[in-house]
Write a protein that holds these residues in place. Sequence first.
Motif, PDB file in Angstrom:
ATOM      1  N   TRP A  44       0.877  -1.167   0.000  1.00 24.51           N
ATOM      2  CA  TRP A  44       0.000   0.000   0.000  1.00 24.51           C
ATOM      3  C   TRP A  44       0.912   1.213   0.000  1.00 24.51           C
ATOM      4  N   VAL A  45       0.662   2.148  -0.894  1.00 23.49           N
ATOM      5  CA  VAL A  45       1.445   3.379  -0.971  1.00 23.49           C
ATOM      6  C   VAL A  45       0.477   4.557  -0.843  1.00 23.49           C
ATOM      7  N   THR A  46       0.784   5.452   0.082  1.00 25.40           N
ATOM      8  CA  THR A  46      -0.055   6.620   0.334  1.00 25.40           C
ATOM      9  C   THR A  46       0.783   7.879   0.114  1.00 25.40           C
ATOM     10  N   GLY A  47       0.206   8.846  -0.576  1.00 25.34           N
ATOM     11  CA  GLY A  47       0.909  10.099  -0.807  1.00 25.34           C
ATOM     12  C   GLY A  47       0.210  10.955  -1.831  1.00 25.34           C
ATOM     13  N   LYS A  48       0.901  11.977  -2.286  1.00 25.15           N
ATOM     14  CA  LYS A  48       0.347  12.920  -3.260  1.00 25.15           C
ATOM     15  C   LYS A  48       0.743  12.492  -4.673  1.00 25.15           C
ATOM     16  N   LEU A  49      -0.282  12.223  -5.485  1.00 23.90           N
ATOM     17  CA  LEU A  49      -0.087  11.800  -6.867  1.00 23.90           C
ATOM     18  C   LEU A  49       0.081  13.022  -7.760  1.00 23.90           C
ATOM     19  N   LYS A  50       0.981  12.936  -8.709  1.00 24.18           N
ATOM     20  CA  LYS A  50       1.200  14.003  -9.688  1.00 24.18           C
ATOM     21  C   LYS A  50       1.094  13.411 -11.091  1.00 24.18           C
ATOM     22  N   VAL A  51       0.464  14.155 -11.987  1.00 25.92           N
ATOM     23  CA  VAL A  51       0.549  13.804 -13.398  1.00 25.92           C
ATOM     24  C   VAL A  51       1.930  14.256 -13.828  1.00 25.92           C
ATOM     25  N   GLU A  52       2.795  13.301 -14.097  1.00 27.76           N
ATOM     26  CA  GLU A  52       4.194  13.609 -14.400  1.00 27.76           C
ATOM     27  C   GLU A  52       4.744  12.530 -15.315  1.00 27.76           C
ATOM     28  N   LYS A  53       5.172  12.926 -16.488  1.00 26.31           N
ATOM     29  CA  LYS A  53       5.759  11.970 -17.429  1.00 26.31           C
ATOM     30  C   LYS A  53       7.173  11.649 -16.973  1.00 26.31           C
ATOM     31  N   VAL A  54       7.445  10.361 -16.807  1.00 25.36           N
ATOM     32  CA  VAL A  54       8.755   9.885 -16.381  1.00 25.36           C
ATOM     33  C   VAL A  54       9.220   8.862 -17.408  1.00 25.36           C
ATOM     34  N   SER A  55      10.439   9.009 -17.864  1.00 26.08           N
ATOM     35  CA  SER A  55      10.982   8.047 -18.819  1.00 26.08           C
ATOM     36  C   SER A  55      12.423   7.738 -18.443  1.00 26.08           C
ATOM     37  N   ASN A  56      12.720   6.455 -18.351  1.00 23.14           N
ATOM     38  CA  ASN A  56      14.106   6.039 -18.157  1.00 23.14           C
ATOM     39  C   ASN A  56      14.345   4.771 -18.975  1.00 23.14           C
ATOM     40  N   ASP A  57      15.506   4.174 -18.840  1.00 23.73           N
ATOM     41  CA  ASP A  57      15.826   2.993 -19.641  1.00 23.73           C
ATOM     42  C   ASP A  57      14.904   1.823 -19.358  1.00 23.73           C
ATOM     43  N   LEU A  58      14.309   1.789 -18.173  1.00 22.65           N
ATOM     44  CA  LEU A  58      13.462   0.670 -17.791  1.00 22.65           C
ATOM     45  C   LEU A  58      12.018   0.839 -18.239  1.00 22.65           C
ATOM     46  N   ALA A  59      11.465   2.032 -18.085  1.00 18.02           N
ATOM     47  CA  ALA A  59      10.036   2.196 -18.355  1.00 18.02           C
ATOM     48  C   ALA A  59       9.656   3.650 -18.560  1.00 18.02           C
ATOM     49  N   ASP A  60       8.421   3.816 -19.016  1.00 20.24           N
ATOM     50  CA  ASP A  60       7.787   5.121 -19.114  1.00 20.24           C
ATOM     51  C   ASP A  60       6.588   5.101 -18.173  1.00 20.24           C
ATOM     52  N   ALA A  61       6.418   6.157 -17.402  1.00 17.00           N
ATOM     53  CA  ALA A  61       5.275   6.272 -16.501  1.00 17.00           C
ATOM     54  C   ALA A  61       4.613   7.623 -16.722  1.00 17.00           C
ATOM     55  N   ALA A  62       3.309   7.673 -16.491  1.00 18.32           N
ATOM     56  CA  ALA A  62       2.557   8.907 -16.662  1.00 18.32           C
ATOM     57  C   ALA A  62       2.274   9.603 -15.339  1.00 18.32           C
ATOM     58  N   TYR A  63       2.570   8.918 -14.225  1.00 17.22           N
ATOM     59  CA  TYR A  63       2.317   9.472 -12.898  1.00 17.22           C
ATOM     60  C   TYR A  63       3.537   9.285 -12.006  1.00 17.22           C
ATOM     61  N   ALA A  64       3.657  10.169 -11.021  1.00 21.00           N
ATOM     62  CA  ALA A  64       4.666  10.026  -9.961  1.00 21.00           C
ATOM     63  C   ALA A  64       3.957  10.301  -8.639  1.00 21.00           C
ATOM     64  N   LEU A  65       4.468   9.708  -7.579  1.00 24.70           N
ATOM     65  CA  LEU A  65       3.851   9.855  -6.267  1.00 24.70           C
ATOM     66  C   LEU A  65       4.934  10.089  -5.231  1.00 24.70           C
ATOM     67  N   ASP A  66       4.791  11.159  -4.483  1.00 27.64           N
ATOM     68  CA  ASP A  66       5.676  11.415  -3.349  1.00 27.64           C
ATOM     69  C   ASP A  66       5.037  10.728  -2.156  1.00 27.64           C
ATOM     70  N   ALA A  67       5.597   9.586  -1.769  1.00 31.10           N
ATOM     71  CA  ALA A  67       4.973   8.741  -0.747  1.00 31.10           C
ATOM     72  C   ALA A  67       5.194   9.291   0.657  1.00 31.10           C
ATOM     73  N   ALA A  68       4.122   9.364   1.412  1.00 30.87           N
ATOM     74  CA  ALA A  68       4.190   9.706   2.831  1.00 30.87           C
ATOM     75  C   ALA A  68       4.278   8.429   3.654  1.00 30.87           C
ATOM     76  N   LYS A  69       3.694   7.348   3.117  1.00 30.73           N
ATOM     77  CA  LYS A  69       3.661   6.074   3.829  1.00 30.73           C
ATOM     78  C   LYS A  69       3.663   4.932   2.821  1.00 30.73           C
ATOM     79  N   VAL A  70       4.466   3.918   3.116  1.00 28.39           N
ATOM     80  CA  VAL A  70       4.479   2.688   2.326  1.00 28.39           C
ATOM     81  C   VAL A  70       4.453   1.540   3.320  1.00 28.39           C
ATOM     82  N   ARG A  71       3.548   0.609   3.095  1.00 31.07           N
ATOM     83  CA  ARG A  71       3.507  -0.557   3.971  1.00 31.07           C
ATOM     84  C   ARG A  71       3.112  -1.787   3.171  1.00 31.07           C
ATOM     85  N   VAL A  72       3.521  -2.933   3.691  1.00 28.75           N
ATOM     86  CA  VAL A  72       3.192  -4.208   3.068  1.00 28.75           C
ATOM     87  C   VAL A  72       1.708  -4.492   3.304  1.00 28.75           C
TER      88      VAL A  72
END
Length: 178
Positions: free
Chosen positions: A144-172
């Motif tokens: 479970w990941v909790t935080g503020k979602l941003k519409v943000e294009k991210v591209s690197n050698d591994l993948a392309d993503a359309a969103y980024a999230l600054d996580a406040a909390k991550v838990r199994v």
Amino acid sequence: MRRLLLTFLLLGSGLAHAGELPETDWLELMPKSDQKALEAMPEIDHDSPESDGTFTAKGGLKQSKGLPAVMYSSKTVASMNDKDIRIGGYPVPLESDAKGRSTLFFLVPYPGACIHVPPPPPNQLVLVRYPQGLKLDDIYTPLWVTGKLKVEKVSNDLADAAYALDAAKVRVVEEADL
């Protein structure tokens, strides 16, 4: 497609712990037109060079040629920008701190997205920034990941993503969540 729906059902049945945000469904990150196209998509052939365990091509989560257009979609949902969310998924580690904790990872809606199955479309990949880090022993462990979602294009050698999230909390995800 069936695996994607099963994962949505498994993660979608999770109950929020006291004080947690309600769950955001992965389909909420996808415009209605993409949802309809995904539902109408034929079965995907899993015969790829990676299916026999050979990983020679660069890209990992990058889409291979010849898939239906919805599998390349980076169309986003504007109302999701700057929204505080809680979303369940599986990690694909990118960066770790000196203690081996994952501080940057992609969150994907189903396990094994980085192996030999076609990866999710960019609008179904979320880059998670979590500076305090999380010890990941197994990429098949749902989070479970909790935080503020941003519409943000991210591209690197591994993948392309359309969103980024600054996580406040991550838990199994715990058995009690299911």
